[in-house]
Design an enzyme around this catalytic site. Structure first.
Site, mmCIF file in Angstrom:
data_model
loop_
_atom_site.group_PDB
_atom_site.id
_atom_site.type_symbol
_atom_site.label_atom_id
_atom_site.label_comp_id
_atom_site.label_asym_id
_atom_site.label_seq_id
_atom_site.Cartn_x
_atom_site.Cartn_y
_atom_site.Cartn_z
ATOM 1 N N HIS A 14 0.858 -1.188 0.000
ATOM 2 C CA HIS A 14 0.000 0.000 0.000
ATOM 3 C C HIS A 14 0.895 1.240 0.000
ATOM 4 O O HIS A 14 1.931 1.264 0.681
ATOM 5 C CB HIS A 14 -0.901 -0.031 1.236
ATOM 6 C CG HIS A 14 -1.910 1.074 1.280
ATOM 7 N ND1 HIS A 14 -1.572 2.358 1.655
ATOM 8 C CD2 HIS A 14 -3.230 1.100 1.003
ATOM 9 C CE1 HIS A 14 -2.655 3.116 1.614
ATOM 10 N NE2 HIS A 14 -3.673 2.378 1.215
ATOM 11 N N ASP A 16 0.901 4.168 1.458
ATOM 12 C CA ASP A 16 1.263 4.725 2.768
ATOM 13 C C ASP A 16 2.234 3.813 3.509
ATOM 14 O O ASP A 16 3.120 4.284 4.230
ATOM 15 C CB ASP A 16 0.012 4.948 3.623
ATOM 16 C CG ASP A 16 -0.903 6.010 3.044
ATOM 17 O OD1 ASP A 16 -0.388 6.924 2.371
ATOM 18 O OD2 ASP A 16 -2.128 5.929 3.247
ATOM 19 N N LYS A 17 2.064 2.506 3.332
ATOM 20 C CA LYS A 17 2.958 1.569 4.013
ATOM 21 C C LYS A 17 4.339 1.519 3.362
ATOM 22 O O LYS A 17 5.332 1.268 4.037
ATOM 23 C CB LYS A 17 2.318 0.172 4.034
ATOM 24 C CG LYS A 17 1.338 0.000 5.171
ATOM 25 C CD LYS A 17 2.064 -0.080 6.494
ATOM 26 C CE LYS A 17 1.411 0.780 7.527
ATOM 27 N NZ LYS A 17 2.266 1.094 8.667
ATOM 28 N N GLU A 42 10.323 11.709 7.045
ATOM 29 C CA GLU A 42 9.057 11.533 6.339
ATOM 30 C C GLU A 42 9.322 11.126 4.894
ATOM 31 O O GLU A 42 10.313 11.547 4.300
ATOM 32 C CB GLU A 42 8.241 12.827 6.361
ATOM 33 C CG GLU A 42 8.144 13.499 7.715
ATOM 34 C CD GLU A 42 7.382 12.686 8.736
ATOM 35 O OE1 GLU A 42 6.598 11.802 8.334
ATOM 36 O OE2 GLU A 42 7.568 12.927 9.941
ATOM 37 N N GLU A 55 14.181 15.721 9.630
ATOM 38 C CA GLU A 55 15.296 16.259 10.407
ATOM 39 C C GLU A 55 16.105 15.128 11.028
ATOM 40 O O GLU A 55 15.519 14.192 11.574
ATOM 41 C CB GLU A 55 14.787 17.178 11.522
ATOM 42 C CG GLU A 55 13.968 18.363 11.029
ATOM 43 C CD GLU A 55 12.557 17.985 10.642
ATOM 44 O OE1 GLU A 55 12.107 18.408 9.563
ATOM 45 O OE2 GLU A 55 11.912 17.232 11.390
ATOM 46 N N LYS A 166 -5.784 -4.340 0.508
ATOM 47 C CA LYS A 166 -6.421 -3.938 1.762
ATOM 48 C C LYS A 166 -7.363 -5.054 2.199
ATOM 49 O O LYS A 166 -7.899 -5.794 1.368
ATOM 50 C CB LYS A 166 -7.230 -2.639 1.591
ATOM 51 C CG LYS A 166 -6.414 -1.444 1.153
ATOM 52 C CD LYS A 166 -7.278 -0.201 0.965
ATOM 53 C CE LYS A 166 -7.589 0.463 2.294
ATOM 54 N NZ LYS A 166 -8.258 1.783 2.094
ATOM 55 N N PHE A 242 -8.631 -3.911 -10.466
ATOM 56 C CA PHE A 242 -7.679 -3.197 -9.609
ATOM 57 C C PHE A 242 -6.266 -3.491 -10.141
ATOM 58 O O PHE A 242 -5.459 -4.124 -9.487
ATOM 59 C CB PHE A 242 -7.850 -3.665 -8.166
ATOM 60 C CG PHE A 242 -7.016 -2.942 -7.134
ATOM 61 C CD1 PHE A 242 -6.265 -1.821 -7.450
ATOM 62 C CD2 PHE A 242 -6.986 -3.399 -5.822
ATOM 63 C CE1 PHE A 242 -5.498 -1.165 -6.502
ATOM 64 C CE2 PHE A 242 -6.233 -2.754 -4.852
ATOM 65 C CZ PHE A 242 -5.485 -1.634 -5.190
ATOM 66 N N ASP A 250 -2.267 5.869 -6.094
ATOM 67 C CA ASP A 250 -2.459 6.836 -5.012
ATOM 68 C C ASP A 250 -1.110 7.234 -4.442
ATOM 69 O O ASP A 250 -0.242 6.379 -4.264
ATOM 70 C CB ASP A 250 -3.301 6.249 -3.872
ATOM 71 C CG ASP A 250 -4.757 6.041 -4.251
ATOM 72 O OD1 ASP A 250 -5.472 7.055 -4.379
ATOM 73 O OD2 ASP A 250 -5.186 4.878 -4.410
ATOM 74 N N ALA A 251 -0.958 8.495 -4.100
ATOM 75 C CA ALA A 251 0.253 8.922 -3.404
ATOM 76 C C ALA A 251 0.253 8.328 -1.997
ATOM 77 O O ALA A 251 -0.800 8.073 -1.413
ATOM 78 C CB ALA A 251 0.313 10.450 -3.329
ATOM 79 N N ARG A 256 0.190 7.813 7.732
ATOM 80 C CA ARG A 256 -1.239 7.957 7.447
ATOM 81 C C ARG A 256 -2.054 6.717 7.813
ATOM 82 O O ARG A 256 -3.259 6.681 7.591
ATOM 83 C CB ARG A 256 -1.472 8.290 5.966
ATOM 84 C CG ARG A 256 -1.224 9.736 5.646
ATOM 85 C CD ARG A 256 -2.018 10.210 4.447
ATOM 86 N NE ARG A 256 -1.770 9.418 3.253
ATOM 87 C CZ ARG A 256 -2.039 9.851 2.027
ATOM 88 N NH1 ARG A 256 -2.559 11.056 1.850
ATOM 89 N NH2 ARG A 256 -1.787 9.093 0.976
ATOM 90 N N LYS A 257 -1.407 5.699 8.380
ATOM 91 C CA LYS A 257 -2.151 4.491 8.739
ATOM 92 C C LYS A 257 -1.982 4.200 10.231
ATOM 93 O O LYS A 257 -1.658 3.083 10.643
ATOM 94 C CB LYS A 257 -1.665 3.306 7.886
ATOM 95 C CG LYS A 257 -2.147 3.403 6.437
ATOM 96 C CD LYS A 257 -3.645 3.249 6.339
ATOM 97 C CE LYS A 257 -4.181 3.473 4.935
ATOM 98 N NZ LYS A 257 -4.256 4.909 4.579
ATOM 99 N N LYS A 277 10.556 7.794 13.305
ATOM 100 C CA LYS A 277 10.897 8.541 14.518
ATOM 101 C C LYS A 277 11.763 7.707 15.443
ATOM 102 O O LYS A 277 11.423 6.556 15.751
ATOM 103 C CB LYS A 277 9.620 8.942 15.261
ATOM 104 C CG LYS A 277 8.717 9.885 14.474
ATOM 105 C CD LYS A 277 7.451 10.201 15.256
ATOM 106 C CE LYS A 277 6.534 11.122 14.460
ATOM 107 N NZ LYS A 277 5.279 11.417 15.181
ATOM 108 N N LYS A 281 11.336 10.424 20.518
ATOM 109 C CA LYS A 281 9.994 10.914 20.219
ATOM 110 C C LYS A 281 8.990 10.032 20.943
ATOM 111 O O LYS A 281 8.780 8.873 20.578
ATOM 112 C CB LYS A 281 9.724 10.880 18.715
ATOM 113 C CG LYS A 281 10.316 12.050 17.933
ATOM 114 C CD LYS A 281 11.796 11.957 17.799
ATOM 115 C CE LYS A 281 12.352 13.064 16.909
ATOM 116 N NZ LYS A 281 13.825 13.053 16.877
ATOM 117 N N ASP A 283 5.911 10.005 20.912
ATOM 118 C CA ASP A 283 4.831 9.497 20.062
ATOM 119 C C ASP A 283 4.979 7.997 19.855
ATOM 120 O O ASP A 283 4.009 7.252 19.840
ATOM 121 C CB ASP A 283 4.866 10.169 18.683
ATOM 122 C CG ASP A 283 4.130 11.493 18.662
ATOM 123 O OD1 ASP A 283 3.336 11.743 19.582
ATOM 124 O OD2 ASP A 283 4.345 12.274 17.721
#
Length: 417
Positions: A14, A16-17, A42, A55, A166, A242, A250-251, A256-257, A277, A281, A283
């Site tokens: 995918h 995003d992955k 990123e 960074e 998916k 598909f 898709d970008a 995003r997941k 990260k 971090k 997060d």
């Protein structure tokens, strides 16, 4: 009245992955050659292009373009007809040095006084409904796509598969929150062209239902296998063809997941993404620590379902709060607030303590970047990293340390269980 709950997962192919996996591969390489690296990387992927930004503060230098290409090829984007492949895509690096304004709140003379890398709240969740203490719908969704990827790589039984996919699973629960049956399974998988749409849809549905699902069931307990009945509604490639997928369709962007990465919509999420990260971090590191706490609490018998929240102020050592929600399933004669107070005493949530306890300064993150960061079995592996600037290095590391049930006895002692 019975109710339905749904979770989804996405494949390693995918868009995003792909971005998550590139970001974490860069992180692993930085940590392999300099364990004190500070990284926030990123990735953007689109037709024929990869953009790296973020960074970094590190004593090492990497060929980031080559690392990104290796990840893309490993996933399976190796053909020109995909309009995105590791050997031919452009890779642009816009990575620059970490802000000193941020770094001054993290680095201290004493590592034990290391401040949180950001403010925010992080959640960890665990439930008894599966053997790995994960929500069932998400666990099955992950397993469907992992199995699909295994069959794609084998290439014999389902030769037409492409990397993007998916899956989504809907489960019916009783009023007592006990899974009763699987209501619906949705799978959309990228594929090679077929002569006709009718032949395509029939073949893909047959292969998913007759080849993939039985292999998924084999990985599950007898109790969960019983939830797979003949009344499951299957939606297989429900939009039809598909063929165009991946970054050409898709970008994709890092982070995003976050619901796929965590608990599939169960429990809660603080909003911060993980991939790319380093563990300063919170997060990422505090979310891992909160999962570790929640899982050990459930395994020890404090409750059947537990959510742990930890919050931080940037540059501050101690967490600003620790919260526990047992959803009314507590097996101890304490309020959730009293349980939270004991949790604060058992588990040290200071950023440096989390890094040390869970061994987070090691290159262990690529394995987290697809099919969820939680629910995987801890294991020790040897990893090899090569760089034209730093040579070759081998490291023995332990993956998914936050999944270890190594605090159960301490929890039982603290709660008198």
């Amino acid at each position: 009245m019975p109710y339905l709950f749904t979770s989804e997962s996405v494949s390693e192919g995918h868009p995003d992955k792909i971005a998550d996996q590139i970001s974490d591969a860069l992180l692993d390489n930085f940590l392999a050659f300099d364990s004190e690296s500070k990284v926030a990387c990123e990735t953007l992927v689109t037709t024929g292009q990869v953009v790296l930004a973020g960074e970094v503060k590190s004593g090492t230098y990497l060929d980031v373009q080559n690392i990104a290409r290796d990840v893309i090829n490993k996933i399976g984007y190796t053909k020109g007809e995909y309009q995105f492949s590791g050997d031919s895509c452009g890779v642009i690096s816009l990575i620059h040095e970490q802000s000193q304004d941020i770094n001054q709140g993290v680095d201290r003379a004493s590592k034990e006084e290391q401040g949180a890398g950001d403010q925010g709240m992080m959640f960890g969740y665990a439930t008894k409904e599966t053997e790995n203490y994960m929500p069932l719908a998400l666990d099955i969704s992950h397993k469907i796509l992992e199995t699909l990827a295994e069959l794609r790589r084998a290439g014999d039984s389902i030769p037409y598969l492409r990397p993007d996919a998916k899956a989504q699973v809907t489960i019916e629960y009783s009023d007592e929150n006990v899974p009763q049956r699987i209501d619906t399974i949705v799978v959309s998988t990228q594929h090679d062209p077929f002569d006709t749409d009718e032949v395509m849809l029939a073949r893909i549905k047959r292969d998913i239902v007759e080849l993939v699902i039985p292999k998924v069931k084999e990985q599950l307990s007898k109790e969960i296998q019983a939830l797979f009945t003949d009344s499951i509604t299957y939606h297989i490639n429900p939009t039809g063809k598909f063929v165009i997928g991946g970054p050409h369709g898709d970008a994709g962007l890092t982070g995003r997941k976050i619901i796929v990465d965590t608990y599939g919509g169960k429990g809660a999420h603080g909003g911060g993404a993980f991939s790319g990260k380093d563990p300063s971090k919170v997060d990422r590191s505090a979310a891992y620590a909160a999962r570790h706490a929640a899982k050990n609490l459930v395994a020890a018998g404090v409750g059947d379902e537990i959510l742990v929240q930890v919050s931080y102020a940037i540059g501050v050592v101690e967490p600003t709060s620790v919260f526990v929600d047992t959803f009314g399933t507590a097996k101890v004669d304490l309020t959730d607030g009293e349980i939270a107070e004991k949790v604060s005493q058992i588990f040290d949530f200071k950023p440096f303590s989390i890094e040390q306890r869970l061994q987070l300064r090691n290159p262990i993150y690529s394995e987290t970047a697809a099919y969820g960061h939680f629910g995987k079995a801890p294991r020790s592996v040897k990893k090899v990293f090569e760089s034209p600037y730093n040579g070759k290095i081998e490291k023995q590391v332990e993956l998914f340390t936050w999944e270890k049930l190594d605090s159960v006895e301490a929890v039982k002692a603290a709660f008198g269980l």
